[in-house]
Design a protein around this motif. Structure first.
Motif, PDB file in Angstrom:
ATOM      1  N   ASP A 285       0.829  -1.214   0.000  1.00 15.85           N
ATOM      2  CA  ASP A 285       0.000   0.000   0.000  1.00 15.85           C
ATOM      3  C   ASP A 285       0.860   1.259   0.000  1.00 15.85           C
ATOM      4  O   ASP A 285       0.601   2.209  -0.747  1.00 15.85           O
ATOM      5  CB  ASP A 285      -0.927   0.004   1.221  1.00 15.85           C
ATOM      6  N   GLU A 327      -5.652   7.366   1.252  1.00 22.22           N
ATOM      7  CA  GLU A 327      -6.380   6.184   1.727  1.00 22.22           C
ATOM      8  C   GLU A 327      -5.455   4.980   1.894  1.00 22.22           C
ATOM      9  O   GLU A 327      -5.535   4.248   2.889  1.00 22.22           O
ATOM     10  CB  GLU A 327      -7.506   5.849   0.752  1.00 22.22           C
ATOM     11  N   GLN A 331      -4.591   3.090   5.351  1.00 21.71           N
ATOM     12  CA  GLN A 331      -4.844   1.652   5.410  1.00 21.71           C
ATOM     13  C   GLN A 331      -3.614   0.913   5.906  1.00 21.71           C
ATOM     14  O   GLN A 331      -3.705  -0.009   6.732  1.00 21.71           O
ATOM     15  CB  GLN A 331      -5.222   1.178   4.007  1.00 21.71           C
TER      16      GLN A 331
END
Length: 390
Positions: A285, A327, A331
């Motif tokens: 991520d 985001e 996360q």
């Protein structure tokens, strides 16, 4: 570019000091004057500054890379560095007379900001009268000027313009209101202005920054200054959050290498396959957020350097990727925090500060995902798109 590379190297050498000062910044609710001086000594604040004032006119990716590194060491310092650092880019778009007011005697002068149009603006002969209160002015105690957003009223209830107003410290006060759970070291206090006169040349239309046609471009001709405000500024918010996620990842991996999970009969956390999967997902991520950001910035710079017009689809994609970058970083931080075990909630553990700082950054207005993603979707469907932040 050699100068910019030296800046990046100097920033990396400073990181251990910034990491050691992270708790101090949180406790005092502001980064120290020593930290600001240390960053200035590396040349960091000059990265996006015009060359005619001693700046480097660096590629934005170099600037954002430094911001990410700083925020990985200390979230609050990275946030302040990013926001204050980008103001030199915006100042380059103002009329030359305004630039001379700020940098003529001291090219190292710094500015803070608050763009939400919460004050009252009145057009008068030669300029504007400005009054009101603006919140969240990060690093304001280290700045000599402030950039404030305001709506110039038109006929009836219709705004005539949305502008940035440049105001010297003598014309405003800073009110200490910064008591927060995250980004505590940013000193993001309120700016209060009581009927200050702002000459017309110390203001800049957001519409002009969206069209990439601003007065300062007459003298500051580097491609850097032909990028839209709506493509540069949002990443100054997302990049520190990616940096915080990077710092959280490094702290987490270091901690987990030695952690023994008492609840699982003394199994070393590093040997837990589920823990390994969570770490891998978090790493993916963070990498995805950063690689997408840098790819977007390079594409923008390639186009403006070639003198080509920036397509609206690209500008919408930049905003899409910016909110998605935030985001993804959040996360990753959440996954790492959850994987850290009960010790992570102690104030002595760095994970809790990264978690709080990242979530505090997440609530910045520019991180509204639905708004940015909706604009992208409208563009894909061929519908009209009107937003000053594109």
């Amino acid at each position: 570019m050699e100068g910019a590379a030296a800046v990046a190297s100097g920033v990396r050498e400073l990181l251990p000091v910034l990491r050691d000062r992270a708790q101090e910044a949180e406790d005092r609710r502001s980064i120290s004057a020593e930290t600001v001086k240390s960053l200035a000594a590396t040349g960091f604040f000059r990265l996006l500054q015009p060359a005619r004032f001693g700046g480097h006119e660096a590629d934005p990716v170099t600037f954002f890379g430094c911001v990410r590194d700083i925020a990985a060491a200390c979230g609050s310092t990275g946030w302040v560095a990013s926001v204050i650092g980008v103001h030199n880019w915006q100042m380059a778009l103002f009329p030359d007379r305004a630039q001379q007011d700020v940098w003529g005697d001291d090219p190292g002068t710094l500015m803070s900001s608050s763009y939400a149009p919460t004050g009252r603006i009145t057009a008068v002969e030669g300029g504007y009268r400005v009054s009101g209160r603006w919140s969240f002015s990060s690093g304001s105690d280290h700045a000599s000027w402030v950039l404030l957003g305001g709506i110039v009223p038109g006929a009836g209830d219709t705004p005539a313009d949305f502008r940035t107003f440049l105001i010297p410290a003598a014309d405003y006060t800073i009110e200490d209101v910064w008591h927060t759970i995250g980004l505590r070291g940013t000193g993001s206090n309120d700016i209060v202005v009581a009927d200050a006169f702002v000459p017309a040349y110390r203001s800049l239309s957001f519409a002009d920054t969206a069209r990439c046609v601003c007065p300062g471009q007459e003298l500051n001709t580097a491609p850097l200054y032909r990028i839209p405000y709506g493509s540069i500024f949002p990443y100054t918010i997302t990049t520190p959050i990616i940096g915080m996620a990077t710092g959280a990842y490094d702290a987490h991996v270091t901690y987990m290498r030695e952690r023994v999970r008492a609840a699982y009969a003394g199994v070393r956390a590093a040997e837990d396959p589920y823990s390994q999967v969570r770490v891998a997902r978090a790493a993916a991520d963070v990498d995805a957020a950063w690689l997408t950001l840098t790819a977007d910035m390079r594409e923008l710079m390639d186009l403006v350097t070639a003198g080509e017009k920036l397509p609206m689809r690209l500008r919408l994609r930049v905003r899409r990727d910016q909110v998605r970058g935030t985001e993804l970083a959040i996360q990753a931080v959440d996954r790492l925090f959850e994987n850290s075990g009960g010790r992570a909630i102690y104030t002595s553990h760095p994970m809790q500060r990264y978690w709080r700082d990242a979530h505090a950054g997440r609530v910045h207005a520019i991180n509204d995902p639905e708004r940015a993603l909706s604009m992208y979707g409208r563009g894909e469907f061929g519908l009209s798109v009107a937003d000053a932040m594109v």
